[in-house]
Write a protein that holds these residues in place. Structure first.
Motif, mmCIF file in Angstrom:
data_model
loop_
_atom_site.group_PDB
_atom_site.id
_atom_site.type_symbol
_atom_site.label_atom_id
_atom_site.label_comp_id
_atom_site.label_asym_id
_atom_site.label_seq_id
_atom_site.Cartn_x
_atom_site.Cartn_y
_atom_site.Cartn_z
ATOM 1 N N TYR A 189 4.035 3.116 -11.957
ATOM 2 C CA TYR A 189 4.558 1.705 -11.821
ATOM 3 C C TYR A 189 4.324 1.607 -10.308
ATOM 4 O O TYR A 189 4.231 2.089 -9.417
ATOM 5 N N PHE A 213 9.483 -3.883 -12.043
ATOM 6 C CA PHE A 213 8.453 -2.682 -11.977
ATOM 7 C C PHE A 213 7.518 -3.298 -12.887
ATOM 8 O O PHE A 213 7.774 -3.659 -14.015
ATOM 9 N N TYR A 214 6.087 -2.800 -12.553
ATOM 10 C CA TYR A 214 5.219 -3.233 -13.474
ATOM 11 C C TYR A 214 4.467 -2.043 -13.673
ATOM 12 O O TYR A 214 3.947 -1.399 -12.983
ATOM 13 N N LEU A 215 4.040 -2.088 -15.196
ATOM 14 C CA LEU A 215 3.494 -0.660 -15.692
ATOM 15 C C LEU A 215 1.848 -0.943 -15.338
ATOM 16 O O LEU A 215 1.228 -1.821 -15.408
#
Length: 251
Positions: A226, A233-235
């Motif tokens: 992430y 939070f960005y995957l």
């Protein structure tokens, strides 16, 4: 096979010859030959073809059931051709079966052998994920509860994907029957850690008990990266950001 010559390109079967187009070129060959469905099903000379086809179908079904059962550990398939990537593994497991005759060999019999378990654990499920390949930790699994204990986890020793700030480790135990194709996945809460984590020990208990009636219990660890931006939070979805590794195989 020969090329057609003339102003008009023929198509169809005439006088025992097949006329057709091959990559835009008019060609002709003698009609007949090849195999039909009845020949494959009944001819003694096609016995090996029937055996191979039966075992391929079984291995493919076992692959599909396993692959679908573990999707949640990595938030989806690691890559588009994951089924094809796994087929050599399941074909090798089937070939380890020494109890059944050719054409009836099973993945389950191969996995029950010590060699099969080692093969499964060493297979590179996600070859582009550095964490899955290097396994930068020691671990133990409780024989009774299947709880995972991670030790000496060193994230700084692994090259992280570009832009990643955190890693998520999703532990799960897949109970599976490769003959009846029944499955149950028991998971732990995801362990989310900053990539600055260099040492540490973590207990990772399962949130639900495993299905003890199913013959195989496969302990797996899913890996996702992430990027943190402020409080969000960005995957990351690059191929090196998705990992799957087998910790243990019990039967």
């Amino acid at each position: 096979m020969a090329r057609q010559k003339g102003i008009i390109a023929l198509k169809g079967t005439i006088g025992g010859l097949n006329f057709y187009q091959l990559n835009g070129t008019p060609v002709v060959r003698k009609a007949g030959g090849g195999f039909n469905g009845k020949t494959i099903k009944t001819s003694p000379t096609m016995q090996r073809v029937r055996e191979n086809g039966s075992e391929f179908g079984h291995s493919s079904s076992a692959n599909r059931v396993f692959r679908n059962a573990i999707l949640s550990l990595t938030d989806g398939s690691p890559f588009a051709n994951f089924h094809r990537h796994l087929m050599p593994l399941f074909a090798q497991l089937k070939s380890l079966d020494t109890l059944n005759i050719r054409g009836q060999r099973k993945v389950s019999e191969g996995l029950a052998r010590v060699e099969g378990k080692q093969l499964f654990k060493k297979f590179a499920f996600t070859p582009d994920c550095a964490f899955a390949n290097q396994k930068p930790f020691d671990f133990s699994i409780d024989a009774a509860t299947y709880g995972l204990h991670l030790r000496q986890l060193s994230l700084s020793s692994v090259k992280a994907p570009k832009g990643a700030t955190h890693i998520s480790l999703q532990y799960g135990v897949l109970a599976i029957d490769f003959d009846g194709f029944a499955t149950q996945l028991s998971q732990a809460a995801a362990l989310v850690l900053p990539l600055s984590t260099d040492t540490g020990s973590f207990d990772v208990p399962l949130e639900t008990p495993i299905a003890s009636t199913l013959p195989f219990h496969i302990c797996l660890l899913g890996v996702r990266y992430y990027q943190q931006q402020e409080s969000s939070f960005y995957l990351l979805n690059a191929k090196e950001s998705i990992g799957l590794l087998v910790m243990e195989v019990c039967s």
